[in-house]
Design an enzyme around this catalytic site. Structure first.
Site, mmCIF file in Angstrom:
data_model
loop_
_atom_site.group_PDB
_atom_site.id
_atom_site.type_symbol
_atom_site.label_atom_id
_atom_site.label_comp_id
_atom_site.label_asym_id
_atom_site.label_seq_id
_atom_site.Cartn_x
_atom_site.Cartn_y
_atom_site.Cartn_z
ATOM 1 N N ARG A 63 0.821 -1.243 0.251
ATOM 2 C CA ARG A 63 0.041 -0.105 0.051
ATOM 3 C C ARG A 63 0.862 1.255 -0.029
ATOM 4 N NH1 ARG A 63 -3.567 2.800 4.569
ATOM 5 N NH2 ARG A 63 -4.981 3.707 3.243
ATOM 6 N N HIS A 67 0.280 4.540 -2.316
ATOM 7 C CA HIS A 67 0.428 5.790 -1.749
ATOM 8 C C HIS A 67 1.317 6.820 -2.031
ATOM 9 C CE1 HIS A 67 -3.477 5.450 1.054
ATOM 10 N NE2 HIS A 67 -3.396 4.427 0.114
ATOM 11 N N VAL A 71 0.926 10.406 -5.691
ATOM 12 C CA VAL A 71 1.154 11.905 -5.155
ATOM 13 C C VAL A 71 2.734 12.176 -5.778
ATOM 14 C CG1 VAL A 71 1.083 13.350 -3.221
ATOM 15 C CG2 VAL A 71 -0.261 10.999 -3.095
ATOM 16 N N GLY A 73 3.882 11.269 -8.295
ATOM 17 C CA GLY A 73 4.692 10.271 -8.874
ATOM 18 C C GLY A 73 5.317 9.444 -7.936
ATOM 19 N N ASN A 95 -3.600 9.082 4.652
ATOM 20 C CA ASN A 95 -2.368 8.505 5.106
ATOM 21 C C ASN A 95 -2.253 8.396 6.795
ATOM 22 O OD1 ASN A 95 -1.486 8.234 2.787
ATOM 23 N ND2 ASN A 95 -0.155 10.103 2.612
ATOM 24 N N HIS A 194 -6.152 -5.505 -2.255
ATOM 25 C CA HIS A 194 -6.987 -5.974 -1.221
ATOM 26 C C HIS A 194 -7.152 -7.336 -1.065
ATOM 27 C CE1 HIS A 194 -8.428 -1.272 -1.436
ATOM 28 N NE2 HIS A 194 -7.341 -1.447 -0.913
ATOM 29 N N THR A 195 -6.685 -8.360 -1.576
ATOM 30 C CA THR A 195 -6.675 -9.552 -1.143
ATOM 31 C C THR A 195 -5.799 -9.943 0.135
ATOM 32 O OG1 THR A 195 -5.967 -11.912 -1.777
ATOM 33 C CG2 THR A 195 -4.611 -10.207 -2.630
HETATM 34 C C1 HEM Z 1 -9.097 1.632 -5.837
HETATM 35 C C2 HEM Z 1 -8.865 2.697 -5.016
HETATM 36 C C3 HEM Z 1 -8.218 2.349 -3.619
HETATM 37 C C4 HEM Z 1 -8.995 2.731 -2.306
HETATM 38 C C5 HEM Z 1 -10.295 3.471 -2.495
HETATM 39 C C6 HEM Z 1 -8.283 2.067 -1.274
HETATM 40 C C7 HEM Z 1 -8.766 2.262 0.099
HETATM 41 C C8 HEM Z 1 -8.033 1.669 1.229
HETATM 42 C C9 HEM Z 1 -8.571 1.831 2.167
HETATM 43 C C10 HEM Z 1 -9.449 2.775 2.914
HETATM 44 C C11 HEM Z 1 -7.695 1.115 3.207
HETATM 45 C C12 HEM Z 1 -7.829 0.446 4.830
HETATM 46 C C13 HEM Z 1 -6.808 1.627 5.368
HETATM 47 C C14 HEM Z 1 -7.199 1.761 6.881
HETATM 48 O O1 HEM Z 1 -8.355 1.445 7.406
HETATM 49 O O2 HEM Z 1 -6.170 2.186 7.740
HETATM 50 C C15 HEM Z 1 -6.745 0.316 2.225
HETATM 51 C C16 HEM Z 1 -5.959 -0.770 2.578
HETATM 52 C C17 HEM Z 1 -5.013 -1.450 1.726
HETATM 53 N N1 HEM Z 1 -4.712 -1.080 0.259
HETATM 54 FE FE1 HEM Z 1 -5.995 0.101 -0.611
HETATM 55 N N2 HEM Z 1 -7.267 1.168 -1.869
HETATM 56 C C18 HEM Z 1 -7.407 1.392 -3.147
HETATM 57 C C19 HEM Z 1 -6.375 0.683 -3.973
HETATM 58 C C20 HEM Z 1 -5.336 0.300 -3.656
HETATM 59 C C21 HEM Z 1 -4.132 -0.117 -4.490
HETATM 60 C C22 HEM Z 1 -4.115 0.356 -5.905
HETATM 61 C C23 HEM Z 1 -3.380 -0.951 -3.688
HETATM 62 C C24 HEM Z 1 -2.085 -1.362 -4.006
HETATM 63 C C25 HEM Z 1 -1.666 -2.112 -5.162
HETATM 64 C C26 HEM Z 1 -3.709 -0.923 -2.391
HETATM 65 C C27 HEM Z 1 -3.339 -1.644 -1.346
HETATM 66 C C28 HEM Z 1 -3.917 -1.686 0.098
HETATM 67 C C29 HEM Z 1 -3.347 -2.541 0.839
HETATM 68 C C30 HEM Z 1 -2.476 -3.944 0.641
HETATM 69 C C31 HEM Z 1 -4.161 -2.404 2.035
HETATM 70 C C32 HEM Z 1 -4.138 -3.068 3.389
HETATM 71 C C33 HEM Z 1 -2.782 -2.316 4.153
HETATM 72 C C34 HEM Z 1 -2.422 -2.656 5.749
HETATM 73 O O3 HEM Z 1 -3.061 -3.829 6.088
HETATM 74 O O4 HEM Z 1 -1.555 -2.104 6.025
HETATM 75 N N3 HEM Z 1 -5.015 -0.363 -2.332
HETATM 76 N N4 HEM Z 1 -6.912 0.514 1.009
#
Ligand code: HEM
Ligand SMILES: *[C@@H]1O[C@H](CO)[C@@H](O)[C@H](O)[C@H]1NC(C)=O
Ligand SMILES: *[C@@H]1O[C@H](CO)[C@@H](O)[C@H](O)[C@H]1NC(C)=O
Length: 323
Positions: A63, A67, A71, A73, A95, A194-195
């Protein structure tokens, strides 16, 4: 390579130097082959150690790369601390109290500097750590295009505007990725990240209480640890992929089909819109998902890199060089 004198020596070289290199945009998979040949080994070991200590860290590092790249690049701008009058991105809404792994990147940087000082950018360490997190959780591997340099600036404003919200609808998501040169297909493949990992109640409360496009039993289950009102349960965690949140697989897409996901933005990918058929393809064909995820990660990593003499190689990932 062909002149390597012994088999074991040959294997060592194979481990450190990709047999073939490739150029993507201005980046190259062999960028540090002679200037820091141990780089990939150092990063892989450090990420493995970090995951052994904290099983969530592989997801967090993946993630972090997203992020960073969205932002300004892929320029490690996300790593800059708020120091004195300098305003960084760590405290931006998407963040703050959410992005993790800064300390892991700092310790990798320290190890890399000890081996090849002044050569490797923080931005490339973030890109490698994201790949390694993916691989160590059972996902696909790829050669990471490298040669990014680090920014001397950050933007809290862009971090707040360009990172999509979990309340986004499909059109908003497609636009947000399109603004970065990424296709809807890239977006749907990248969302497969998000897997793995977790989300906090504050980011999915409205979906489990107010939305109707959610499995009723799943919504009830998640409400159990996530009170209706904002407050004490805001930071409670639930897995983004309810069954295998520490395994990088294609189960997320089956979750979408079952309407058992946490984020409204996730469910938007399978809600009667343009991405439905791709979600079905990924849920039945894990190899297709992996191939598209790799291609999309390379596209993500190609967002506006600083190359050549632009930017700098930071000595400390958290601060711009003083001289
Ligand atoms: C499509 C738009 C996306 C949205 C709206 C989104 C939003 C979020 C949100 C809200 C969380 C939970 C954060 C929290 O509750 O602290 C999350 C977690 C996560 N996101 Fe996304 N995300 C998106 C795309 C992506 C992409 C493109 C990636 C990586 C290629 C990604 C990887 C992850 C990962 C791995 C987590 C878990 C992180 C952890 O457990 O520390 N996400 N995301
Ligand atoms: C549900 O929707 C109502 C009306 O928009 C809103 O006031 C309430 O805060 C929402 N509840 C949650 C948990 O988001
Ligand atoms: C890097 O800079 C930060 C200032 O933001 C400082 O706290 C930290 O100790 C520095 N790390 C190293 C290894 O010097």
């Amino acid at each position: 390579m062909a002149s390597s004198s012994t088999t074991s020596h040959f294997c060592l070289l194979v481990a450190f130097f990709p047999l073939s290199s490739a150029v993507y945009g201005q980046l190259s998979t062999s960028f540090y082959a002679s200037s820091c040949p141990a780089l990939e080994h150092i990063v892989r070991s450090a990420v493995a150690q970090a995951i052994a200590t904290d099983s969530r860290m592989g997801a967090s590092l993946l993630r972090l790369f997203f992020h960073d790249c969205f932002v300004q690049g892929c320029d490690a701008s996300i790593l800059l601390d708020d120091v004195g009058s300098f305003v960084g991105e760590k405290t931006a809404f998407p963040n703050v109290n959410s992005v993790r792994g800064y300390d892991v990147i700092d310790s990798i940087k320290t190890a890399v500097e000890a081996n090849c000082p002044g050569v490797v950018s923080c931005a490339d360490i973030v890109a490698l750590a994201a790949r390694d997190g993916t691989v160590l959780l059972g996902g696909p591997s790829w050669d990471v295009p490298l040669g990014r340099r680090d920014s001397t600036t950050a933007s809290r404003t862009l971090a707040s505007s360009d990172l999509p919200s979990p309340a986004s609808d499909l059109a908003t998501l497609i636009t947000a990725f399109g603004n970065k040169g990424l296709s809807a297909r890239d977006m749907t493949a990248l969302s497969g990240a998000h897997t793995v990992g977790y989300a906090q109640c504050k980011n999915f409360r409205s979906h489990i209480y107010n939305d109707t496009d959610i499995d009723a039993a799943f919504a009830a289950l998640r409400r159990g640890s996530c009170d209706y009102t904002a407050g004490p349960t805001d930071g409670n965690l639930a897995p983004l992929d309810e069954r295998t949140e520490l395994a990088f697989d294609n189960a997320y897409y089956a979750d979408l089909e079952a309407r058992r996901v946490l984020l409204r933005s996730d469910q938007e990918l399978f809600n009667g819109g343009s991405q439905d058929s791709l979600v079905q393809d990924y849920s039945t064909d894990g190899a297709l998902f992996f191939a598209d995820f790799v291609a999309a990660m390379i596209n993500l990593g190609n967002i506006s890199p600083l190359t050549g003499n632009a930017g700098q190689i930071r000595a400390n990932c958290s601060v711009v060089n003083s001289s």
